[in-house]
Design a protein around this motif. Sequence first.
Motif, PDB file in Angstrom:
ATOM      1  N   ALA A   1     -54.109  -0.283  34.743  1.00 49.79           N
ATOM      2  CA  ALA A   1     -53.388  -1.365  35.407  1.00 49.79           C
ATOM      3  C   ALA A   1     -53.025  -0.993  36.835  1.00 49.79           C
ATOM      4  O   ALA A   1     -52.995  -1.841  37.722  1.00 49.79           O
TER       5      ALA A   1
ATOM      6  N   GLN B   1     -52.257  -5.608  43.259  1.00 49.60           N
ATOM      7  CA  GLN B   1     -51.094  -6.360  42.814  1.00 49.60           C
ATOM      8  C   GLN B   1     -51.296  -7.850  42.956  1.00 49.60           C
ATOM      9  O   GLN B   1     -50.849  -8.631  42.120  1.00 49.60           O
TER      10      GLN B   1
ATOM     11  N   GLN C   1     -52.514 -10.276  40.218  1.00 48.91           N
ATOM     12  CA  GLN C   1     -51.592 -10.802  39.218  1.00 48.91           C
ATOM     13  C   GLN C   1     -50.869 -12.062  39.709  1.00 48.91           C
ATOM     14  O   GLN C   1     -50.115 -12.669  38.948  1.00 48.91           O
ATOM     15  N   ASP C   2     -51.093 -12.428  40.943  1.00 51.19           N
ATOM     16  CA  ASP C   2     -50.394 -13.562  41.544  1.00 51.19           C
ATOM     17  C   ASP C   2     -51.251 -14.815  41.412  1.00 51.19           C
ATOM     18  O   ASP C   2     -52.008 -15.181  42.302  1.00 51.19           O
TER      19      ASP C   2
ATOM     20  N   PRO D   1     -56.445 -16.168  41.684  1.00 48.12           N
ATOM     21  CA  PRO D   1     -55.348 -15.430  42.329  1.00 48.12           C
ATOM     22  C   PRO D   1     -55.154 -15.932  43.759  1.00 48.12           C
ATOM     23  O   PRO D   1     -56.107 -16.357  44.419  1.00 48.12           O
TER      24      PRO D   1
ATOM     25  N   PHE E   1     -58.185  -8.228  35.868  1.00 43.15           N
ATOM     26  CA  PHE E   1     -56.731  -8.374  35.896  1.00 43.15           C
ATOM     27  C   PHE E   1     -56.027  -7.171  35.277  1.00 43.15           C
ATOM     28  O   PHE E   1     -54.804  -7.123  35.225  1.00 43.15           O
TER      29      PHE E   1
ATOM     30  N   GLU F   1     -55.996  -5.883  32.116  1.00 42.53           N
ATOM     31  CA  GLU F   1     -55.631  -5.812  30.707  1.00 42.53           C
ATOM     32  C   GLU F   1     -56.795  -5.252  29.891  1.00 42.53           C
ATOM     33  O   GLU F   1     -57.955  -5.603  30.118  1.00 42.53           O
TER      34      GLU F   1
ATOM     35  N   LYS G   1     -48.402 -19.411  33.819  1.00 43.85           N
ATOM     36  CA  LYS G   1     -48.666 -17.983  33.632  1.00 43.85           C
ATOM     37  C   LYS G   1     -47.449 -17.218  33.120  1.00 43.85           C
ATOM     38  O   LYS G   1     -47.571 -16.349  32.247  1.00 43.85           O
ATOM     39  N   ASP G   2     -46.268 -17.530  33.641  1.00 43.26           N
ATOM     40  CA  ASP G   2     -45.073 -16.769  33.292  1.00 43.26           C
ATOM     41  C   ASP G   2     -44.358 -17.296  32.051  1.00 43.26           C
ATOM     42  O   ASP G   2     -43.292 -16.786  31.694  1.00 43.26           O
TER      43      ASP G   2
END
Length: 266
Positions: free
Chosen positions: A25, A30, A33-34, A82, A152, A154, A238-239
């Motif tokens: 990861a 970074q 992830q956005d 992203p 991403f 994972e 997403k969140d």
Amino acid sequence: MPFFRWARIWVLSLSGLVLTGSIAAAAVPQDMQDFNHYTFAVMWHPGVCATWSNAGPACKDLSPAAKINQEWTMHGLWASRPRSLLAAGMNGPTWWHYGCYWYNPEHALPKGSCANPPLNLPEALHQRLYAHMPMAQICLDRHEYYKHVVCFGETPEQFFPKELDLLDKLNASAFTAFIRDHRGQWVARNAIMKAFADSFQVKNADALELRCENPSHHIHELERQGNILTQAWITIHKDKVDAFPAPESLEKGRKGNCAEKIHILN
């Protein structure tokens, strides 16, 4: 573009069989992830088997009593673009065409899903996934991971349980019961949308995109228009994945392609 050139350094060639899903990861930029939302894609197995010419061994059990023919089966969980790629000017069709394959040398696509390396899942996860993703028998699991997940950060062990938990929640819903209860029938598209809205207690079903396709052989004249239900795509913030299917987890998605009357195959 600097970001694209840099990204190729850490996402290696499929031909070398090194994309094992174990990318750390910390190695993922970074800003990957956005992104805003996921598209949670599920299949209605009898419809897919009637319309996909390449399904082959995935469709060996079409008994109405089989569990895979009474509930949604897994297709995928797709991250939206992203923001770094949006800022770089990538359009939607390009992202949907390439996904994580964009970072292969020369943006190379694999020659078929089974050209991707095996995932080598733990046995319990393998059994669970194959029970709910019959198309894994034609390597859909590999395609989904390498196209939609690996860049991403994972691992398969992190990603697929999250996806399968969403499927379990969906299949326990009144919406899936409505689809199951109307197998073998022609149903108004608006009735299906209303069943979704009622089940998940939302004002409308704008988070739901129904997908229909043409059959490999015509069962009914209306089906020349492509009215066999094959998939449902649900837009999830997403969140708020863990909150699914709570109303606040759902976001407006795209309109589907189904006609006013839809055949839900048995």
